[in-house]
Design a protein around this motif. Structure first.
Motif, short mmCIF file in Angstrom:
data_model
loop_
_atom_site.label_atom_id
_atom_site.label_comp_id
_atom_site.label_asym_id
_atom_site.label_seq_id
_atom_site.Cartn_x
_atom_site.Cartn_y
_atom_site.Cartn_z
N GLN A 126 -44.63 57.86 100.70
CA GLN A 126 -45.29 56.80 101.47
C GLN A 126 -46.41 56.15 100.66
OE1 GLN A 126 -45.89 59.61 104.71
NE2 GLN A 126 -45.03 58.09 106.12
N ILE A 127 -47.13 56.95 99.91
CA ILE A 127 -48.19 56.41 99.05
C ILE A 127 -47.58 55.48 98.00
CG2 ILE A 127 -49.93 56.97 97.30
CD1 ILE A 127 -50.38 59.64 98.87
N ARG A 128 -46.52 55.94 97.35
CA ARG A 128 -45.86 55.10 96.34
C ARG A 128 -45.33 53.80 96.93
NH1 ARG A 128 -43.99 60.28 94.50
NH2 ARG A 128 -44.91 60.74 92.47
N ARG A 129 -44.73 53.88 98.11
CA ARG A 129 -44.22 52.66 98.76
C ARG A 129 -45.37 51.69 99.09
NH1 ARG A 129 -40.69 56.10 101.18
NH2 ARG A 129 -41.84 56.19 103.14
N ALA A 130 -46.48 52.23 99.56
CA ALA A 130 -47.62 51.38 99.89
C ALA A 130 -48.17 50.68 98.65
CB ALA A 130 -48.72 52.21 100.55
N LEU A 131 -48.16 51.39 97.52
CA LEU A 131 -48.74 50.86 96.29
C LEU A 131 -47.75 50.13 95.39
CD1 LEU A 131 -51.06 53.85 95.31
CD2 LEU A 131 -51.77 51.59 96.15
N GLU A 132 -46.49 50.11 95.74
CA GLU A 132 -45.48 49.58 94.82
C GLU A 132 -45.66 48.10 94.46
OE1 GLU A 132 -41.56 50.19 96.37
OE2 GLU A 132 -41.90 48.95 98.13
N HIS A 133 -46.36 47.35 95.28
CA HIS A 133 -46.57 45.94 94.96
C HIS A 133 -47.99 45.65 94.48
CE1 HIS A 133 -42.61 44.94 96.32
NE2 HIS A 133 -42.84 45.60 97.44
N SER A 134 -48.73 46.69 94.16
CA SER A 134 -50.05 46.54 93.55
C SER A 134 -49.88 46.89 92.09
CB SER A 134 -51.06 47.49 94.20
OG SER A 134 -51.25 47.15 95.56
N LEU A 135 -50.06 45.91 91.24
CA LEU A 135 -49.76 46.08 89.82
C LEU A 135 -50.94 46.62 89.03
CD1 LEU A 135 -47.76 42.80 89.19
CD2 LEU A 135 -46.90 45.03 89.91
N CYS A 136 -50.66 47.62 88.20
CA CYS A 136 -51.62 48.15 87.23
C CYS A 136 -50.94 48.06 85.87
CB CYS A 136 -51.98 49.59 87.54
SG CYS A 136 -53.00 50.34 86.23
N ARG A 137 -51.55 47.34 84.97
CA ARG A 137 -50.95 47.16 83.65
C ARG A 137 -51.50 48.15 82.62
NH1 ARG A 137 -50.97 42.03 86.00
NH2 ARG A 137 -48.91 41.07 85.95
N CYS A 138 -52.50 48.92 82.99
CA CYS A 138 -53.15 49.82 82.02
C CYS A 138 -52.54 51.21 81.98
CB CYS A 138 -54.64 49.94 82.33
SG CYS A 138 -55.51 48.39 82.13
N GLY A 139 -51.71 51.54 82.94
CA GLY A 139 -51.06 52.84 82.91
C GLY A 139 -51.86 53.95 83.56
N THR A 140 -52.69 53.65 84.55
CA THR A 140 -53.44 54.70 85.23
C THR A 140 -52.72 55.16 86.50
OG1 THR A 140 -54.78 53.07 86.40
CG2 THR A 140 -55.68 53.95 84.35
N HIS A 141 -51.42 55.01 86.53
CA HIS A 141 -50.64 55.31 87.74
C HIS A 141 -50.82 56.75 88.22
CE1 HIS A 141 -48.69 51.77 85.96
NE2 HIS A 141 -48.57 51.41 87.22
N HIS A 142 -50.85 57.70 87.32
CA HIS A 142 -51.00 59.10 87.73
C HIS A 142 -52.35 59.33 88.38
CE1 HIS A 142 -47.24 60.42 86.03
NE2 HIS A 142 -47.54 59.80 84.89
N GLU A 143 -53.41 58.76 87.79
CA GLU A 143 -54.75 58.90 88.35
C GLU A 143 -54.86 58.19 89.69
OE1 GLU A 143 -54.04 58.01 85.22
OE2 GLU A 143 -55.05 59.47 83.93
N ILE A 144 -54.22 57.03 89.80
CA ILE A 144 -54.25 56.29 91.06
C ILE A 144 -53.54 57.07 92.16
CG2 ILE A 144 -53.36 54.22 92.23
CD1 ILE A 144 -54.03 52.71 89.55
N LEU A 145 -52.41 57.66 91.85
CA LEU A 145 -51.69 58.48 92.83
C LEU A 145 -52.54 59.68 93.24
CD1 LEU A 145 -49.17 58.90 94.52
CD2 LEU A 145 -48.12 60.05 92.57
N ALA A 146 -53.16 60.34 92.27
CA ALA A 146 -54.05 61.47 92.58
C ALA A 146 -55.22 61.01 93.44
CB ALA A 146 -54.55 62.13 91.29
N ALA A 147 -55.78 59.85 93.14
CA ALA A 147 -56.89 59.32 93.93
C ALA A 147 -56.44 59.00 95.35
CB ALA A 147 -57.46 58.08 93.25
N ALA A 148 -55.24 58.46 95.50
CA ALA A 148 -54.72 58.15 96.83
C ALA A 148 -54.55 59.43 97.65
CB ALA A 148 -53.40 57.39 96.72
#
Length: 180
Positions: A126-148
């Motif tokens: 559900q977190i991934r689906r919510a964030l799937e249209h918010s773009l991060c170009r720097c590659g902090t996806h793992h940290e963003i998921l952990a923060a979520a």
């Protein structure tokens, strides 16, 4: 088109702006109200950098005309919390070091705040689906998921009548062991 006087409620304050009724909300927030949390990214509602909460829902302010929010509540990143009292989502993003360039953070934080309101027990999918249209170009996806994940936990704890719970203590212990 001629300018109109338009009244909007942003971050619990009433504002009157004089503008073309079709002016994107993002322009009013940044240029008239000096709220720079929402960023201009794509201008098409695709990247999420301009996200705000409108009546608790994450919405792309670059594609919303200012007249669409006249009778609604708008909350920007600045309205979530401040340095003296951070919103749980803001706190989680700091604790998880979920930033690199930071351009996407407004959209990520606003999106997670909306998710916490509607689905406080969201799982990773559900977190991934919510964030799937918010773009991060720097590659902090793992940290963003952990923060979520942390943000949802902190939000549940903050909204619990009993206050901090075992889940928070257990999770922090697990986090410490995994990152030792």
């Amino acid at each position: 088109m001629s300018a109109s006087s338009i009244s909007i409620r942003v971050n619990d304050a009433q504002h009157t702006v004089c503008c073309d009724p079709k002016t994107p909300l993002l322009y009013i927030l940044r240029n008239d109200l000096a709220l720079n949390g929402p960023k201009f990214g794509c201008g098409l509602g695709e990247c999420g950098a301009c996200a705000v909460l409108i009546d608790g829902r994450a919405v792309r302010s670059c594609v919303v005309p200012v007249t669409a929010v006249q009778s609604r509540s708008v909350v920007t990143l600045e309205g979530l919390g401040d340095s003296a009292s951070l919103h749980p989502v803001q706190q989680a993003f700091i604790e998880e070091n979920a930033a690199q360039c930071g351009y996407c953070l407004n959209g990520m934080i606003i999106t997670v705040a909306a998710l916490a309101l509607r689905e406080p027990n969201a799982d990773d999918d559900q977190i991934r689906r919510a964030l799937e249209h918010s773009l991060c170009r720097c590659g902090t996806h793992h940290e963003i998921l952990a923060a979520a994940r942390r943000a949802l936990m902190l939000s549940r704890t903050a909204n619990s009548p009993e206050g901090p719970d075992e889940e928070l203590a257990s999770s922090e212990a697990d986090y410490g062991e995994a990152n030792a």
